[in-house]
Design an enzyme around this catalytic site. Structure first.
Site, PDB file in Angstrom:
ATOM      1  N   SER A  70      10.422  26.449 -11.856  1.00 34.87           N
ATOM      2  CA  SER A  70       9.924  26.422 -13.244  1.00 34.87           C
ATOM      3  C   SER A  70      10.951  27.059 -14.192  1.00 34.87           C
ATOM      4  O   SER A  70      10.901  26.842 -15.402  1.00 34.87           O
ATOM      5  CB  SER A  70       8.610  27.193 -13.340  1.00 34.87           C
ATOM      6  OG  SER A  70       8.840  28.571 -13.092  1.00 34.87           O
TER       7      SER A  70
ATOM      8  N   ARG B  21       4.899  38.394  -8.542  1.00 27.64           N
ATOM      9  CA  ARG B  21       4.359  37.050  -8.751  1.00 27.64           C
ATOM     10  C   ARG B  21       2.896  37.067  -8.334  1.00 27.64           C
ATOM     11  O   ARG B  21       2.591  37.193  -7.162  1.00 27.64           O
ATOM     12  CB  ARG B  21       5.156  36.041  -7.912  1.00 27.64           C
ATOM     13  CG  ARG B  21       4.934  34.593  -8.326  1.00 27.64           C
ATOM     14  CD  ARG B  21       5.567  33.636  -7.338  1.00 27.64           C
ATOM     15  NE  ARG B  21       6.996  33.471  -7.460  1.00 27.64           N
ATOM     16  CZ  ARG B  21       7.594  32.745  -8.391  1.00 27.64           C
ATOM     17  NH1 ARG B  21       6.880  32.160  -9.334  1.00 27.64           N
ATOM     18  NH2 ARG B  21       8.904  32.627  -8.406  1.00 27.64           N
TER      19      ARG B  21
ATOM     20  N   ASP C 254       0.822  -1.220   0.000  1.00 30.32           N
ATOM     21  CA  ASP C 254       0.000   0.000   0.000  1.00 30.32           C
ATOM     22  C   ASP C 254       0.857   1.271   0.000  1.00 30.32           C
ATOM     23  O   ASP C 254       0.359   2.347   0.299  1.00 30.32           O
ATOM     24  CB  ASP C 254      -0.941  -0.001   1.206  1.00 30.32           C
ATOM     25  CG  ASP C 254      -0.164   0.035   2.527  1.00 30.32           C
ATOM     26  OD1 ASP C 254       1.088  -0.064   2.493  1.00 30.32           O
ATOM     27  OD2 ASP C 254      -0.805   0.176   3.576  1.00 30.32           O
TER      28      ASP C 254
ATOM     29  N   ASP D 101      20.439  32.938  -7.151  1.00 34.99           N
ATOM     30  CA  ASP D 101      19.168  32.632  -6.490  1.00 34.99           C
ATOM     31  C   ASP D 101      19.338  31.346  -5.684  1.00 34.99           C
ATOM     32  O   ASP D 101      20.250  30.563  -5.943  1.00 34.99           O
ATOM     33  CB  ASP D 101      18.043  32.475  -7.520  1.00 34.99           C
ATOM     34  CG  ASP D 101      16.678  32.861  -6.958  1.00 34.99           C
ATOM     35  OD1 ASP D 101      16.564  33.041  -5.728  1.00 34.99           O
ATOM     36  OD2 ASP D 101      15.725  32.982  -7.747  1.00 34.99           O
TER      37      ASP D 101
ATOM     38  N   LYS E 224      10.576  41.949  -9.262  1.00 38.95           N
ATOM     39  CA  LYS E 224       9.755  40.845  -9.789  1.00 38.95           C
ATOM     40  C   LYS E 224       8.390  40.832  -9.102  1.00 38.95           C
ATOM     41  O   LYS E 224       8.302  41.023  -7.892  1.00 38.95           O
ATOM     42  CB  LYS E 224      10.491  39.526  -9.521  1.00 38.95           C
ATOM     43  CG  LYS E 224       9.738  38.263  -9.870  1.00 38.95           C
ATOM     44  CD  LYS E 224      10.566  37.005  -9.558  1.00 38.95           C
ATOM     45  CE  LYS E 224      10.238  36.405  -8.208  1.00 38.95           C
ATOM     46  NZ  LYS E 224      10.918  35.125  -7.951  1.00 38.95           N
TER      47      LYS E 224
END
Ligand code: R5P
Length: 311
Positions: free
Chosen positions: A222, A193, A34, A217, A191
């Site tokens: 993505s 978002r 399971d 960064d 930036k």
């Protein structure tokens, strides 16, 4: 001292163990029909200083559960001290409430790791330094900056460098890197978002014309943040744009997106095991943080200074 590994990043654990000239503890992680996880440690760890290496990267929930169960097994096997080594700490971006009736999942995950029985945590480039405070146990947060700056100076040291923070939240990290690059000038991307996975560049603060831009960064997921920033920097006259990110999450179609972008190169570390798509990407290069983590582990075991690694 003993090193044990979950399944999220075995090559990194082996490299750390190689640095420390230690074998990796013999253990098996199995699945019941399971999908329940079952862990068995095949050697004695009673009274040992144990470092369990596991990135809570994709699949984040399975890897987290595996880590918790390994810690539980070690605690019940009477390990003297258990350090959770999290080269990548998943859920870190959920470090505050972005709106009403939302969770702070990074705190919940920190609680889970502590309650499972970890005595210490070792991580690198936590999304925000304050996450250290989410753990009520000693937490060392390393920086990949020395590894990155050595690579930048070796490869691009003759260029007119400018360090770029891809958002306002990354300015402290960018400034620390700029300092290591002989006090290179700094630019900041404004930036926005509106929703997860989609970002938009509004402005660039700083004169990037004719500069060789190094975006720094903590995470590339993505790839949207980096690709949009690279396009905007080129539009403003940057001569080239290279990005350095500690954690190559690179989900979905991120690798081909990077290959098709204005980035000359993306350099990531091995905090997360690279998928085949990432290994195949022509513009993604890899640096190892195994010696850095290995040295930090040695110092924690010896009870000597970890911070002096970054002097
Ligand atoms: C956000 O604050 C992080 O530092 C990264 O900029 C972000 O996670 C990158 O995400 P993506 O690659 O999806 O734009």
């Amino acid at each position: 001292m003993k090193i044990i590994s979950g399944n999220s990043n075995l090559p990194l654990t082996r490299a750390i163990a190689g640095y420390l000239e230690l074998p990796v503890v013999d253990a098996s992680v199995r699945r019941f029909a399971d999908e329940e996880i079952f862990v068995e440690i095949h050697e004695n760890v009673r009274g040992e200083d144990v470092f369990v290496v596991q990135s809570t990267s994709y699949p984040a929930n399975d890897n987290l559960m595996e880590l918790l169960i390994m810690i539980d097994a070690l605690r019940r096997a009477s390990a003297k001290r258990i350090t959770a080594v999290l080269p990548y700490f998943g859920y870190a971006r959920q470090d505050r409430k972005p709106g009403p009736r939302t969770p702070i999942s990074a705190k919940l995950v920190a609680n889970l790791i502590t309650q499972a029985g970890a005595d210490r945590v070792l991580s690198i480039d936590l999304h925000a330094g304050q996450i250290q405070g989410f753990f009520d146990i000693p937490t060392d947060n390393l920086f990949a900056a020395p590894v990155m700056s050595a690579d930048i100076l070796a490869r691009f040291g003759n260029e007119q460098l400018m360090v770029v923070s891809p958002d306002v939240g990354g300015v402290v990290r960018a400034r620390a890197l700029a300092k290591r690059l002989n006090n290179a000038p700094l630019a900041i991307v404004d930036k926005r978002r509106e929703k997860p996975g989609e970002s938009e560049v509004m402005n660039i603060i700083g004169q990037v014309q004719d500069h060789f831009c190094i975006i720094i960064d903590d995470i590339v997921d993505s790839g949207g943040t980096l690709c949009n920033a690279a396009a905007a920097l080129k539009e403003q006259g940057a001569s080239d744009v290279v990005a350095y990110c500690t954690h190559g999450v690179l989900s979905g179609g991120a690798a081909p997106r990077i290959d098709g972008s204005q980035l000359k190169e993306l350099v990531i570390t091995d905090s997360i095991q690279a998928t085949e798509a990432v290994k195949d990407a022509g513009r993604i290069r890899h640096l190892t943080i195994a010696p850095l983590l290995g040295e930090a582990i040695r110092r924690i075991a010896d009870e000597s200074s970890v911070s002096s690694l970054f002097d």
